[in-house]
Design a protein around this motif. Structure first.
Motif, short mmCIF file in Angstrom:
data_model
loop_
_atom_site.label_atom_id
_atom_site.label_comp_id
_atom_site.label_asym_id
_atom_site.label_seq_id
_atom_site.Cartn_x
_atom_site.Cartn_y
_atom_site.Cartn_z
N ALA A 87 -47.28 -1.27 -2.80
CA ALA A 87 -46.42 -0.91 -1.67
C ALA A 87 -44.95 -0.93 -2.06
O ALA A 87 -44.13 -0.28 -1.41
CB ALA A 87 -46.67 -1.86 -0.50
N TYR A 88 -44.61 -1.67 -3.10
CA TYR A 88 -43.20 -1.80 -3.50
C TYR A 88 -42.86 -0.97 -4.74
O TYR A 88 -41.82 -1.13 -5.35
CB TYR A 88 -42.84 -3.29 -3.64
CG TYR A 88 -43.27 -4.03 -2.39
CD1 TYR A 88 -42.58 -3.83 -1.19
CD2 TYR A 88 -44.43 -4.80 -2.36
CE1 TYR A 88 -43.00 -4.42 -0.02
CE2 TYR A 88 -44.86 -5.40 -1.19
CZ TYR A 88 -44.15 -5.21 -0.02
OH TYR A 88 -44.58 -5.78 1.14
N ASP B 11 -48.40 -10.20 -1.22
CA ASP B 11 -47.60 -9.15 -0.58
C ASP B 11 -46.14 -9.58 -0.47
O ASP B 11 -45.23 -8.83 -0.81
CB ASP B 11 -48.18 -8.85 0.80
CG ASP B 11 -47.33 -7.85 1.57
OD1 ASP B 11 -47.01 -6.78 1.01
OD2 ASP B 11 -46.96 -8.12 2.74
N ALA C 142 -51.42 -4.95 -3.19
CA ALA C 142 -50.27 -5.59 -2.55
C ALA C 142 -48.96 -5.14 -3.20
O ALA C 142 -48.00 -4.77 -2.51
CB ALA C 142 -50.40 -7.12 -2.62
N LYS D 92 -39.85 -8.16 -13.47
CA LYS D 92 -39.57 -9.15 -12.42
C LYS D 92 -40.52 -10.33 -12.43
O LYS D 92 -40.14 -11.43 -12.08
CB LYS D 92 -39.59 -8.46 -11.04
CG LYS D 92 -38.38 -7.57 -10.78
CD LYS D 92 -37.07 -8.34 -10.82
CE LYS D 92 -35.85 -7.49 -10.52
NZ LYS D 92 -35.72 -7.09 -9.12
N LYS E 171 -42.75 -8.02 -2.16
CA LYS E 171 -41.59 -7.65 -1.34
C LYS E 171 -40.33 -8.37 -1.79
O LYS E 171 -39.23 -7.80 -1.79
CB LYS E 171 -41.92 -8.02 0.12
CG LYS E 171 -41.06 -7.40 1.19
CD LYS E 171 -41.65 -7.78 2.55
CE LYS E 171 -40.95 -7.11 3.72
NZ LYS E 171 -41.60 -7.46 5.01
N LEU E 172 -40.50 -9.62 -2.21
CA LEU E 172 -39.35 -10.43 -2.61
C LEU E 172 -38.76 -9.98 -3.93
O LEU E 172 -37.54 -9.94 -4.11
CB LEU E 172 -39.79 -11.90 -2.71
CG LEU E 172 -38.73 -12.95 -3.07
CD1 LEU E 172 -37.60 -12.96 -2.05
CD2 LEU E 172 -39.37 -14.33 -3.15
N PHE E 173 -39.62 -9.61 -4.87
CA PHE E 173 -39.14 -9.37 -6.23
C PHE E 173 -38.97 -7.90 -6.61
O PHE E 173 -38.13 -7.58 -7.44
CB PHE E 173 -40.10 -10.01 -7.24
CG PHE E 173 -40.01 -11.51 -7.30
CD1 PHE E 173 -38.85 -12.12 -7.78
CD2 PHE E 173 -41.06 -12.31 -6.88
CE1 PHE E 173 -38.76 -13.51 -7.84
CE2 PHE E 173 -40.98 -13.69 -6.94
CZ PHE E 173 -39.83 -14.29 -7.42
N LEU E 174 -39.81 -7.02 -6.06
CA LEU E 174 -39.89 -5.67 -6.61
C LEU E 174 -39.06 -4.64 -5.87
O LEU E 174 -39.22 -4.43 -4.67
CB LEU E 174 -41.35 -5.21 -6.62
CG LEU E 174 -42.33 -6.01 -7.47
CD1 LEU E 174 -43.77 -5.55 -7.18
CD2 LEU E 174 -42.01 -5.88 -8.95
N SER E 175 -38.19 -4.00 -6.58
CA SER E 175 -37.58 -2.75 -6.11
C SER E 175 -38.31 -1.62 -6.84
O SER E 175 -38.88 -1.84 -7.92
CB SER E 175 -36.09 -2.71 -6.46
OG SER E 175 -35.37 -3.57 -5.61
N PRO E 176 -38.33 -0.41 -6.25
CA PRO E 176 -39.03 0.69 -6.92
C PRO E 176 -38.56 0.84 -8.37
O PRO E 176 -37.37 0.81 -8.65
CB PRO E 176 -38.65 1.90 -6.07
CG PRO E 176 -38.40 1.34 -4.70
CD PRO E 176 -37.76 0.00 -4.96
N LYS F 45 -36.26 -3.58 -14.08
CA LYS F 45 -36.32 -4.79 -14.89
C LYS F 45 -37.71 -5.40 -14.75
O LYS F 45 -38.39 -5.18 -13.75
CB LYS F 45 -35.29 -5.81 -14.38
CG LYS F 45 -33.86 -5.42 -14.68
CD LYS F 45 -32.95 -6.64 -14.67
CE LYS F 45 -32.33 -6.88 -13.30
NZ LYS F 45 -31.34 -7.97 -13.32
#
Lengths: 408, 408
Positions: free
Chosen positions: B138-139, B109, B135, B169, B113-118, B167
């Motif tokens: 959610a992103y 999770d 997990a 990730k 959260k650290l790597f993924l933008s929509p 991109k």
């Protein structure tokens, strides 16, 4: 070589190091009288009760269940104990309205994740709980000042949120003996907040971390209880999300907290937890239930007796040693007193001098303000020092402020 | 009345109920032979060791520390034990490279959260671990198929990600006895993955949940160890993020897992945890360290002895009872065997009939595919049934497949 900063998502890049928590670590020095940490006094932990709880779990039939995966919503007997407990403070609900989290901080994180898209607005008090700002920051909201005494209209909140590129999603506050100010929102203020939330059609996040720790004055029903009364007694018609904690009453090291709300919100949070960390520690939920069922009330009484004496000592010392122009709150419970210095005196600069010259520590108030104001304020906790140490520490601090400000 | 759906943020609205986990709950019926749940056998838990661990904690000097707040990066002695353990499998690191999480699911999770933008792309195998998809979902990433044997070029990944609006990730995979297939990526595949990640400048998330559970064949170094060797032995020059678990070896109910990576990633994850849930349970980290230090290797040997017999029994039963046209994997470890039915036979329909007619359960394969393919596959776990039950269950399932497909 990998350029990590470039591949981290925007939201994480915006998370800043928590200078305050770093500060707290530095202040673990034995030569310093620290009023900085907002933690419970470990000498008051019910360690013998927990010892018995874990021993009973390992001697009983549920030992395999204690060590196994379990459901995301939480351990049923603990949720049922909480239903009974919430009933005592005016919140009629069922186990379907109760969700166990790994500390109420996790509840705040999940609520940020549930409600906030980047640019949405969260209403928070100036100052507010630092950990709430940290939890919400990950979801890139804008903050607007929640004020129950000022002249902000619902429309002014709506327009400001729109200008910031989103919608108002919730109002977050700690209504009882808040961290950091120690202040309590009175009944009229709570009713006014429900009005505002109804008009804006937003959720209320009620952080009840300190609610059990009232030392004097009359208890005010939780916001959720007041709203429930208005909405015909059906919790599924309410918008208040109550975040509770065992960290201040039993022990924080087990990481067990809870959220009480309408089933639609709970259902979403359970799915979120399933994806995020499956469930909170099974064995710890059982241990908390074991201790709570057998002696929650007695434990709360023990803590209250100790902390109320320390609060009295700190208030007495402030009255004795502080120069004119310094103001402070008079909390009816909790762990904190909030000090306001004369205008222009900076809390952070004062801290540096307090540590160097007087070996006393506190937390400067700026960090608790979403807008960076509050430079002339600071937070002191009375939870971990005995009365004599409190007197000595405040005496030194009063002397320093006199030296720095030239006040009488 | 509040329109909750309207005020929830987009990302949470996209989270769907996990039908699979709901299914698993239904399958707790004693009249059903279930190969569905991917959980460890509770009869193998080292419960006496944990009993001693908690008893020792409560009799020792660290009892107050066990019940108190602690640091977000995790309990130092546990991190140091992990440094030594990682050293044995070729990963030279320091405690600064080790971060304790509340189960490795939380690691996934946080990494999402650290790597993924929509719109960013995550590379995952088809099929992959369902919990990882949950997990990451959610992103709001896009998924592309990570294949180490096909003819995808780095450029084709890059272009597909760009077309999806973001991109690439990271690449996520379980290299040893993966959930759900039980398959292992060989050394050449691991080296190829490192090449690909280097070319794309992305992170590799190595889910090592089952890595300790090898029953035969030669151990292959973790991807992190192979990369470390290439990059001159300095873990801070690596891009592989190793997610480890105690859930399959010691017990899942304590919710203690770990992440090993370069310090830049660890530093970010620690800040994230501080904001999200402060830290993992102090007392449970101490208990895991206590048990691991005294008998990790013996416990792993015990589990391996039991599970390898069950795997043998399931492979033997499959060879005995399955009709022609059905294929399955032959895992060298872990908990799972992956079955492929003849084209056109649907795993979900088969499950419904298997429960109704034969009282046998498994998990249909579609859920493990980010693209919704895999309809003719299913997963079976051999971890929780004895050899006789495995033989009986596979015999019934073989008979059903013969009835349904008319195969010989």
């Amino acid at each position: 070589m990998l350029n990590w900063e470039d591949i981290f998502a925007t939201r994480s890049s915006r998370m800043k190091a928590s200078e305050i928590r770093e500060l707290l670590k530095l202040l673990d020095r034995p030569d310093i009288i620290s009023f900085a940490g907002g933690i419970p006094d470990p000498a008051l932990f019910p360690d013998q009760d927990f010892k018995a709880a874990y021993a009973d779990i390992f001697s009983g039939a549920a030992v395999n269940a204690a060590l196994q995966y379990s459901v995301s919503e939480g351990y049923k007997p603990l949720r049922e104990w909480l239903v009974a407990e919430m009933g005592k403070i005016g919140v009629t609900c069922t186990a379907d309205n109760v969700f166990i989290v790994s500390g109420s901080q996790q509840g705040l994180d999940y609520l940020g994740k549930l409600f906030l898209s980047p640019g949405d607005t969260a209403l928070v008090t100036w100052p507010t709980y630092l950990g709430a700002l940290q939890a919400f920051n990950a979801y890139e909201p804008t903050y607007d000042q929640l004020t129950l005494t000022g002249n902000r209209t619902p429309d002014s909140y709506r327009k400001a949120a729109q200008a910031a590129g989103g919608k108002v999603k919730f109002a977050y506050l700690s209504a009882d003996f808040s961290n950091p100010t120690g202040e309590t929102v009175d009944r009229a203020g709570r009713e006014k907040l429900i009005d505002l939330a109804d008009e804006l059609d937003i959720a209320i996040i009620e952080d009840a971390a300190y609610q059990s720790l009232r030392y004097d004055g009359e208890a005010i029903p939780p916001i959720l209880a007041l709203e429930l009364k208005r909405k015909g007694g059906d919790i599924n018609h309410t918008r208040t999300i109550y975040c509770g904690s065992f960290s201040k009453t039993l022990a924080p090291g087990l990481r067990v907290g809870f959220v009480v709300a309408n089933t639609e919100v709970i259902r979403k949070l359970v799915l979120m937890k399933q994806a995020a960390d499956l469930h909170s520690s099974t064995i710890n939920q059982m241990a908390i239930a074991h201790v709570a069922e057998r002696g929650f009330e007695a434990q709360v009484q023990k803590i209250k007796a100790a902390y109320s004496k320390r609060r009295d000592a700190m208030l007495h010392a402030l009255a004795t040693y502080m120069p004119q122009g310094v103001r402070w709150t008079r909390p009816e419970g909790g762990m904190f007193i909030w000090v306001t210095l004369p205008d222009g005196v900076d809390g952070a600069s004062l801290l540096a001098k307090a540590i160097e010259k007087k070996k006393v520590a506190f937390v400067p108030g700026k960090a608790f303000h979403a807008d960076g104001s509050g430079a002339n304020t600071f937070r002191m906790s009375f939870s971990c020092a005995d009365e004599k140490t409190i007197d000595e520490g405040i005496s030194r601090l009063g002397a320093l402020i006199r030296e720095e400000t030239g006040a009488a």
